[in-house]
Write a protein that holds these residues in place. Structure first.
Motif, mmCIF file in Angstrom:
data_model
loop_
_atom_site.group_PDB
_atom_site.id
_atom_site.type_symbol
_atom_site.label_atom_id
_atom_site.label_comp_id
_atom_site.label_asym_id
_atom_site.label_seq_id
_atom_site.Cartn_x
_atom_site.Cartn_y
_atom_site.Cartn_z
ATOM 1 N N ARG A 35 -27.142 -26.816 8.169
ATOM 2 C CA ARG A 35 -27.274 -26.960 6.716
ATOM 3 C C ARG A 35 -28.650 -26.531 6.238
ATOM 4 N NH1 ARG A 35 -28.791 -31.490 3.135
ATOM 5 N NH2 ARG A 35 -27.823 -31.093 1.122
ATOM 6 N N ASP A 36 -29.673 -26.842 7.041
ATOM 7 C CA ASP A 36 -31.047 -26.487 6.684
ATOM 8 C C ASP A 36 -31.375 -25.025 6.970
ATOM 9 O OD1 ASP A 36 -31.466 -29.087 5.878
ATOM 10 O OD2 ASP A 36 -32.550 -29.677 7.693
ATOM 11 N N GLY A 37 -30.441 -24.307 7.585
ATOM 12 C CA GLY A 37 -30.665 -22.895 7.870
ATOM 13 C C GLY A 37 -31.522 -22.644 9.095
ATOM 14 N N LEU A 38 -31.655 -23.656 9.959
ATOM 15 C CA LEU A 38 -32.476 -23.510 11.161
ATOM 16 C C LEU A 38 -31.653 -23.091 12.369
ATOM 17 C CD1 LEU A 38 -34.618 -26.729 10.670
ATOM 18 C CD2 LEU A 38 -35.246 -24.379 10.101
ATOM 19 N N VAL A 39 -30.374 -23.421 12.336
ATOM 20 C CA VAL A 39 -29.471 -23.127 13.448
ATOM 21 C C VAL A 39 -28.220 -22.467 12.885
ATOM 22 C CG1 VAL A 39 -27.982 -24.204 15.211
ATOM 23 C CG2 VAL A 39 -30.342 -24.973 14.933
ATOM 24 N N VAL A 47 -17.721 -23.177 20.700
ATOM 25 C CA VAL A 47 -18.721 -23.179 19.640
ATOM 26 C C VAL A 47 -20.074 -22.913 20.281
ATOM 27 C CG1 VAL A 47 -19.822 -24.540 17.821
ATOM 28 C CG2 VAL A 47 -17.387 -24.808 18.265
ATOM 29 N N GLU A 48 -20.822 -21.999 19.682
ATOM 30 C CA GLU A 48 -22.156 -21.675 20.167
ATOM 31 C C GLU A 48 -23.170 -21.908 19.060
ATOM 32 O OE1 GLU A 48 -21.180 -18.133 23.364
ATOM 33 O OE2 GLU A 48 -21.922 -17.592 21.372
ATOM 34 N N TYR A 49 -24.369 -22.284 19.486
ATOM 35 C CA TYR A 49 -25.476 -22.518 18.560
ATOM 36 C C TYR A 49 -26.639 -21.634 18.957
ATOM 37 C CZ TYR A 49 -22.763 -26.618 17.338
ATOM 38 O OH TYR A 49 -21.758 -27.445 16.935
ATOM 39 N N ARG A 50 -27.321 -21.101 17.939
ATOM 40 C CA ARG A 50 -28.523 -20.304 18.169
ATOM 41 C C ARG A 50 -29.490 -20.558 17.020
ATOM 42 N NH1 ARG A 50 -24.658 -16.837 17.568
ATOM 43 N NH2 ARG A 50 -24.866 -15.946 19.626
ATOM 44 N N LEU A 51 -30.759 -20.366 17.293
ATOM 45 C CA LEU A 51 -31.754 -20.499 16.238
ATOM 46 C C LEU A 51 -31.674 -19.314 15.293
ATOM 47 C CD1 LEU A 51 -34.886 -21.663 18.276
ATOM 48 C CD2 LEU A 51 -33.502 -23.049 16.718
ATOM 49 N N THR A 52 -31.828 -19.572 14.021
ATOM 50 C CA THR A 52 -31.965 -18.502 13.036
ATOM 51 C C THR A 52 -33.417 -18.024 13.076
ATOM 52 O OG1 THR A 52 -32.616 -20.007 11.267
ATOM 53 C CG2 THR A 52 -30.230 -19.598 11.542
ATOM 54 N N PRO A 53 -33.754 -16.972 12.371
ATOM 55 C CA PRO A 53 -35.170 -16.570 12.315
ATOM 56 C C PRO A 53 -36.079 -17.689 11.783
ATOM 57 C CG PRO A 53 -33.795 -14.748 11.617
ATOM 58 C CD PRO A 53 -32.878 -15.946 11.786
ATOM 59 N N GLU A 70 -34.430 -26.905 23.056
ATOM 60 C CA GLU A 70 -33.390 -26.393 23.952
ATOM 61 C C GLU A 70 -32.878 -25.040 23.476
ATOM 62 O OE1 GLU A 70 -31.072 -25.946 27.175
ATOM 63 O OE2 GLU A 70 -32.677 -27.410 26.908
ATOM 64 N N LEU A 71 -32.756 -24.865 22.170
ATOM 65 C CA LEU A 71 -32.242 -23.594 21.647
ATOM 66 C C LEU A 71 -33.260 -22.461 21.747
ATOM 67 C CD1 LEU A 71 -30.110 -24.799 18.615
ATOM 68 C CD2 LEU A 71 -29.304 -23.905 20.814
ATOM 69 N N THR A 72 -34.530 -22.780 21.991
ATOM 70 C CA THR A 72 -35.504 -21.703 22.217
ATOM 71 C C THR A 72 -35.195 -20.976 23.521
ATOM 72 O OG1 THR A 72 -37.097 -23.126 23.373
ATOM 73 C CG2 THR A 72 -37.378 -22.864 20.987
ATOM 74 N N LYS A 73 -34.427 -21.612 24.391
ATOM 75 C CA LYS A 73 -34.056 -21.007 25.675
ATOM 76 C C LYS A 73 -32.890 -20.039 25.535
ATOM 77 C CE LYS A 73 -35.585 -25.251 27.869
ATOM 78 N NZ LYS A 73 -35.141 -26.491 28.522
ATOM 79 N N GLY A 74 -32.272 -20.003 24.351
ATOM 80 C CA GLY A 74 -31.173 -19.077 24.099
ATOM 81 C C GLY A 74 -29.966 -19.772 23.510
ATOM 82 N N VAL A 75 -28.903 -19.008 23.366
ATOM 83 C CA VAL A 75 -27.651 -19.510 22.797
ATOM 84 C C VAL A 75 -27.094 -20.591 23.725
ATOM 85 C CG1 VAL A 75 -25.295 -18.876 22.163
ATOM 86 C CG2 VAL A 75 -27.182 -17.293 21.716
ATOM 87 N N ARG A 76 -26.639 -21.686 23.120
ATOM 88 C CA ARG A 76 -26.072 -22.785 23.903
ATOM 89 C C ARG A 76 -24.746 -23.214 23.294
ATOM 90 N NH1 ARG A 76 -29.318 -21.353 26.971
ATOM 91 N NH2 ARG A 76 -31.059 -22.470 27.865
ATOM 92 N N ARG A 77 -23.823 -23.565 24.172
ATOM 93 C CA ARG A 77 -22.583 -24.189 23.731
ATOM 94 C C ARG A 77 -22.849 -25.678 23.540
ATOM 95 N NH1 ARG A 77 -17.849 -22.010 27.472
ATOM 96 N NH2 ARG A 77 -16.727 -23.482 26.164
ATOM 97 N N PHE A 78 -21.937 -26.331 22.841
ATOM 98 C CA PHE A 78 -22.122 -27.744 22.499
ATOM 99 C C PHE A 78 -22.376 -28.587 23.747
ATOM 100 C CE2 PHE A 78 -20.851 -32.038 21.485
ATOM 101 C CZ PHE A 78 -21.414 -32.242 20.242
#
Length: 129
Positions: A73-77, A89-95, A41-49
């Motif tokens: 915690r794992d540095g993925l998001v 609150v917004e979530y996005r994938l890290t590199p 889902e986050l590959t589609k872009g920034v998402r709110r909770f």
């Protein structure tokens, strides 16, 4: 070990030698029920909770919270909280999360490509029992 059996059993080594080189830890994260769906889902872009929650059928608020915390915690998001009322609150994938998403996408492509073959193999197996 019995008196008659004094042979030493050789140690069986994993794919990385005598340690698991992190494979088990990463696969445990990817193997849980919700992680891959959140990443997809986050590959589609920034998402709110709530957007994440609506986009992933069956995930509870608690499980989404647990999953996003683990991924952060794992540095993925990456989680960004804005001081608004109510809080945003917004979530996005890290590199690193994006590179994992590319791998997950290849796995999804492979799954789609081979699903009929796998279904046929399962049917043959079940019918032979």
């Amino acid at each position: 070990m019995s008196v008659a059996n004094t042979e030493v059993t050789p140690q069986v080594l994993g794919p990385c030698g005598d340690d698991d080189c992190g494979i088990r830890d990463v696969l445990d994260r990817l193997g849980d029920k919700w992680t891959v769906l959140v990443i997809v889902e986050l590959t589609k872009g920034v998402r709110r909770f709530r957007e994440l929650q609506r986009a992933i059928p069956g995930i509870s608020q608690r499980m989404l919270t647990v999953t996003t915390r683990r991924l952060c915690r794992d540095g993925l998001v990456e989680r960004t909280a804005y001081p608004t009322i109510p809080p945003q609150v917004e979530y996005r994938l890290t590199p690193v999360g994006q590179s994992l998403a590319e791998t997950v996408e290849r796995l999804a492509d492979w799954s789609r490509e081979h699903k009929d073959t796998i279904a046929a193999a399962r049917e043959r197996w079940d019918n032979s029992r």
